[in-house]
Write a protein that holds these residues in place. Sequence first.
Motif, PDB file in Angstrom:
ATOM      1  N   PRO A  87       3.262 -13.649 -15.069  1.00 24.04           N
ATOM      2  CA  PRO A  87       2.529 -12.875 -16.073  1.00 24.04           C
ATOM      3  C   PRO A  87       3.371 -12.402 -17.251  1.00 24.04           C
ATOM      4  O   PRO A  87       2.849 -12.142 -18.317  1.00 24.04           O
ATOM      5  CB  PRO A  87       2.002 -11.673 -15.285  1.00 24.04           C
TER       6      PRO A  87
ATOM      7  N   TRP B   9       6.333 -21.902 -13.194  1.00 22.79           N
ATOM      8  CA  TRP B   9       5.642 -20.812 -12.503  1.00 22.79           C
ATOM      9  C   TRP B   9       4.464 -20.369 -13.365  1.00 22.79           C
ATOM     10  O   TRP B   9       4.520 -19.326 -14.027  1.00 22.79           O
ATOM     11  CB  TRP B   9       6.593 -19.637 -12.264  1.00 22.79           C
TER      12      TRP B   9
ATOM     13  N   ALA C 224      -2.614 -11.944 -19.619  1.00 24.15           N
ATOM     14  CA  ALA C 224      -1.952 -11.068 -18.637  1.00 24.15           C
ATOM     15  C   ALA C 224      -2.269  -9.611 -18.960  1.00 24.15           C
ATOM     16  O   ALA C 224      -2.412  -9.240 -20.109  1.00 24.15           O
ATOM     17  CB  ALA C 224      -0.447 -11.281 -18.647  1.00 24.15           C
TER      18      ALA C 224
ATOM     19  N   ARG D 275       1.809 -18.864 -12.993  1.00 23.37           N
ATOM     20  CA  ARG D 275       1.196 -17.565 -12.783  1.00 23.37           C
ATOM     21  C   ARG D 275       2.124 -16.417 -13.170  1.00 23.37           C
ATOM     22  O   ARG D 275       1.818 -15.261 -12.942  1.00 23.37           O
ATOM     23  CB  ARG D 275       0.761 -17.439 -11.337  1.00 23.37           C
TER      24      ARG D 275
ATOM     25  N   ARG E 195       7.064 -20.899 -17.739  1.00 23.04           N
ATOM     26  CA  ARG E 195       5.611 -20.883 -17.554  1.00 23.04           C
ATOM     27  C   ARG E 195       5.109 -22.204 -16.954  1.00 23.04           C
ATOM     28  O   ARG E 195       4.125 -22.218 -16.243  1.00 23.04           O
ATOM     29  CB  ARG E 195       4.916 -20.598 -18.874  1.00 23.04           C
TER      30      ARG E 195
END
Length: 69
Positions: free
Chosen positions: A16, A12, A67, A14, A9
């Motif tokens: 989800p 990256w 998400a 984003r 996380r």
Amino acid sequence: MASVTSSARTRWPRLPRVVLEIEPDNRPSVAVARAAGFRLTDAPPETVTDKGRTYTLLTWVREAPGAVP
């Protein structure tokens, strides 16, 4: 496992969701997945053959906060 998820996380942000595929009889991996906040999905088990070995995998998922599953 929690540190791997946290690291993913961070790298990256984003991302989800993180998905794991674990053999149902692999109790240590199931325990780690639960402790790290993963949940077992209702996806059907997947049968895989690799290097002459056939086994079944269950799908576990951990959603990023906010998400949409």
